[in-house]
Design a protein around this motif. Structure first.
Motif, PDB file in Angstrom:
ATOM      1  N   UNK B 241     -25.081  -6.509  10.908  1.00 55.19           N
ATOM      2  CA  UNK B 241     -25.435  -6.551   9.476  1.00 55.19           C
ATOM      3  C   UNK B 241     -26.327  -7.729   9.145  1.00 55.19           C
ATOM      4  N   UNK B 242     -27.262  -7.972  10.042  1.00 57.18           N
ATOM      5  CA  UNK B 242     -28.190  -9.078   9.862  1.00 57.18           C
ATOM      6  C   UNK B 242     -29.496  -8.577  10.459  1.00 57.18           C
ATOM      7  N   UNK B 243     -30.581  -8.720   9.708  1.00 56.22           N
ATOM      8  CA  UNK B 243     -31.839  -8.177  10.202  1.00 56.22           C
ATOM      9  C   UNK B 243     -32.407  -9.054  11.319  1.00 56.22           C
ATOM     10  N   UNK B 244     -33.056  -8.386  12.273  1.00 52.11           N
ATOM     11  CA  UNK B 244     -33.731  -9.136  13.343  1.00 52.11           C
ATOM     12  C   UNK B 244     -34.858  -8.271  13.871  1.00 52.11           C
ATOM     13  N   UNK B 245     -35.981  -8.882  14.230  1.00 52.58           N
ATOM     14  CA  UNK B 245     -37.096  -8.083  14.736  1.00 52.58           C
ATOM     15  C   UNK B 245     -36.813  -7.589  16.151  1.00 52.58           C
ATOM     16  N   UNK B 246     -37.575  -6.577  16.526  1.00 54.18           N
ATOM     17  CA  UNK B 246     -37.431  -5.940  17.835  1.00 54.18           C
ATOM     18  C   UNK B 246     -38.361  -6.655  18.820  1.00 54.18           C
TER      19      UNK B 246
END
Lengths: 106, 512, 98
Positions: B241-246
């Motif tokens: 539930x935390x955004x992170x780039x690929x």
């Protein structure tokens, strides 16, 4: 060897194997110009060469295609080869006469 | 239950065949067509008659698609890479608005227009294993029952065959119909036995977890996820539930190729895209082996480091080998054609089984005024020629329906299916209404529909035989057109032969 | 006539339903034994037993139609079902569930 040579060889060996096994049966032996019964020693010869050819087909298939594809190809090709022999015996039996004659003189 | 073992097996063989023969024929027919499901796709979806370029697209090309799926609320995004038989990317995910499936151009990566057909891989193939009846898995169970029945028929058939060795090669084409049909049934049954037994058993084994759920539920305490993890190596972790780039997708694909000694990936899947705990899963292609191996790499999406690498244990691998020899997902044209031929042999086996039952009872039932023969007669016609005519109507409808066709809210793809089912139903009605002419008329219908399909394909796509046979890009289309024409010829010859055979006094009296 | 059709219905039920239950029980027992005795990892034992289940079922189906006495058929199926399921569940309990 190239794939198509292998395939033709495999079909031929399987077909011949089943053709000899068919020939060893009285019905087809007689139909293809033999006596009423297939003589005992010819029968043994026909069957042993017939089965040997089928085994040879397995060796050939596994040798060329590996265990997985080879065994699968062999197992399915057995059905195809046998069906082809049945079709020949039904509609073009004379094609097998030369093969039968070869064994009449043994 | 009968006095002797052989008599019991005879009873079992007869009644299993009569009751389940129609279902078995449908499954065998659709299975045989599924051998060429991807080729049927090319024929039915002309926009996908493409060639895979030598250099695959960089995986990074799909980053925007993954981000779009994440924005649409997808928890899983999957792409299947193109190959010779399926020259398009196949992208799918489940968004808030439902399931999304798209085909992408192999050269540009752009989405192709909706093909408006379920074609081979999405109608014919699933029909083969589920009859397209998804409610409570009822279709799977019916197919499972038919599969078990086929095994029972194989064994009991061998037991009741009186001269299995002396008549191994015997087919007396000149004899009376009843003898001829029995010979044909025996020859196709005995010579195709290894294939038929193997294909039925392997088909059942593929769905072992549906058919015998208790066997895994007991040792795994009913925990499906645990079973899947231990058996197939499914790796999963909860969302952060935390955004992170690929991280770089190309690096992950390159790492996969390195670990697999240069072999290609088959698909790529991103679970929880956009999340800090997202996982990128890459599966190894099994194009060059019989075994549908489950070799999967799991990468940590934000960093691109390898989390888990899974390869199946020996018994599971054996199960995947057995599945592989049923699914034939490998590239092997010789075997593919052999499977097709033996599938047709199976269809002949089932149809002649029915015909023999009918021929051996026709006289007696007519004399006694029993209705069994006329009921089974109709059942046989609808199950055999009926489903073939229905399939061909499906192809014809595919070439006739406009792209935006809708009837009562049903889109083009559903309309094609409706044509299939309605024609199939109609063939049963026809068979019961015109019993003495139904075989002949349905054979003519098959011939006409097959020719119509070929002609319509030529007119609507321009890829007629003169062109498709010369262009390697259109191999699948040309092959299908040719098979359709051969089928039409066989059907027409059969119709003529039935039309001009000697009249059968019993049959004439029955329908008088 | 009526009694005969009843016997056929009973036999069908015994063969298809009873045979299935016994085949599943035998397969579950096979899986549990292979796993509990340490012969195979759990997933391997399950897959092997699942594949054998179809062979068990096939054999049971054929036997169910060959066996002449309906009573013997039913009693043997019940016995085999109780024993295989009982042993499988019991063994699983013994090693403490999963």
């Amino acid at each position: 060897m190239p794939d198509y040579v292998f395939l033709m060889l495999l079909v031929t060996v399987t077909y011949l194997g089943f053709a000899l096994l068919a020939l060893s049966q009285d019905r087809h032996w007689h139909h293809l110009g033999g006596a009423y019964h297939c003589p005992k020693r010819v029968l043994v010869l026909l069957r042993s060469v017939g089965y040997a050819l089928l085994v040879a087909a397995l060796v050939l298939a596994v040798g060329h295609e590996g265990a997985g594809f080879g065994s699968l190809l062999w197992a399915t090709m057995l059905s195809i080869g046998a069906v082809a022999v049945v079709c020949t015996l039904t509609w073009r039996a004379r094609w097998l006469r030369p093969l039968a004659r070869l064994f009449h003189h043994i | 239950m009968e006095p002797t073992f052989r008599a019991s097996m005879n009873w079992l063989h007869t009644w299993t065949g009569v009751v389940l023969g129609g279902l078995l024929f449908a499954i065998f027919w659709m299975g045989t067509l599924s051998v060429f499901d991807r080729e049927i796709d090319r024929w039915m979806a002309p926009a996908t008659r493409l060639v895979v370029p030598d250099d695959s697209l960089p995986a990074e090309k799909f980053r925007p698609a993954i981000e779009a799926a994440a924005a649409a609320g997808a928890t899983m995004w999957t792409i299947v890479f193109p190959e010779e038989r399926q020259p398009v990317y196949r992208e799918n995910y489940r968004s808030k608005d439902g399931f999304v499936l798209r085909f992408l151009d192999p050269v540009t990566g752009a989405a192709l227009p909706d093909p408006g057909t379920l074609a081979g891989t999405r109608f014919i193939f699933p029909f083969h294993y589920s009859l397209n009846l998804r409610v409570w898995d009822i279709g799977y169970w019916l197919v499972g029952i038919a599969g078990m029945a086929m095994l029972v028929l194989c064994v009991s058939g061998v037991v009741i065959h009186r001269k299995i060795f002396t008549e191994f090669f015997t087919f007396r084409a000149e004899k009376k119909p009843r003898r001829l049909i029995l010979d044909l049934h025996n020859v196709t049954g005995v010579l195709g036995l290894p294939f038929h037994f193997m294909i039925s058993l392997s088909g059942l084994i593929i769905f072992f977890s549906i058919y015998f759920p208790s066997v895994w539920q007991l040792p795994f305490d009913g925990k499906r996820e645990l079973f899947n993890r231990e058996t197939w190596g499914n790796y999963s972790r909860p969302k952060a539930d935390q955004a992170a780039p690929l991280a770089s997708l190309d690096d992950m694909v390159a790492e996969a190729r390195r670990l697999w000694a240069g072999e290609e990936p088959f698909y790529m899947r991103v679970t929880n895209p956009g999340d800090a705990a997202a996982v990128v899963q890459i599966g190894r292609s099994y194009r060059d082996v019989v075994t549908m191996r489950v070799e999967t790499l799991f990468f940590d999406a934000p960093s691109g480091t390898l989390l888990s690498r899974f390869e199946t244990a020996p018994v599971v691998t054996a199960q995947r080998f057995i599945s592989g020899l049923h699914f034939i997902q490998f590239q092997h044209w010789t075997l593919r054609w052999i499977y097709f031929a033996l599938g047709l042999v199976g269809c002949v086996l089932i149809a002649t089984g029915y015909l023999f039952w009918l021929e051996s009872r026709r006289r007696k039932h007519t004399q006694l005024g029993l209705r069994g023969v006329s009921i089974v007669d109709g059942l046989t016609i609808g199950s055999v020629t009926g489903i073939i005519a229905a399939t061909l109507s499906f192809f014809v409808a595919n070439r006739l329906l406009p792209a935006d066709a809708t009837v009562l809210g049903a889109g083009r793809a559903s309309l094609e299916m409706w044509v299939f089912y309605l024609v199939w139903l109609a063939t049963f009605a026809h068979a019961w209404m015109r019993p003495h002419r139904a075989w002949i008329e349905q054979c003519w219908a098959i011939a006409a529909l097959a020719v119509a399909a070929v002609v319509l394909n030529g007119i609507t796509t321009g890829d007629h035989l003169g062109r498709s046979l010369l262009d390697s890009r259109l191999q699948a289309v040309g092959g299908m057109d040719l098979l359709l024409l051969i089928g039409a010829a066989v059907a027409a010859l059969t119709a003529l032969k039935l039309e001009y055979r000697k009249p059968d006094p019993v049959r004439a009296r029955q329908h008088a | 006539m009526r009694q005969q059709s009843l016997r056929i219905v009973l036999r069908l039920l015994a063969a298809i339903g009873g045979g299935y239950a016994v085949a599943a029980g035998l397969a579950a027992l096979t899986a549990v034994i292979l796993f509990v005795t340490g012969g195979l990892p759990r997933s391997e034992a399950v897959i092997l037993a699942s594949m054998l289940a179809f062979i068990f079922y096939l054999a049971l189906l054929l036997w169910a139609f060959a066996e002449r006495s309906l009573l013997r058929l039913c009693s043997m199926l019940v016995a085999a079902g109780v024993v295989s399921w009982g042993a499988a569940i019991g063994l699983m309990r013994l090693v403490g569930g999963s």
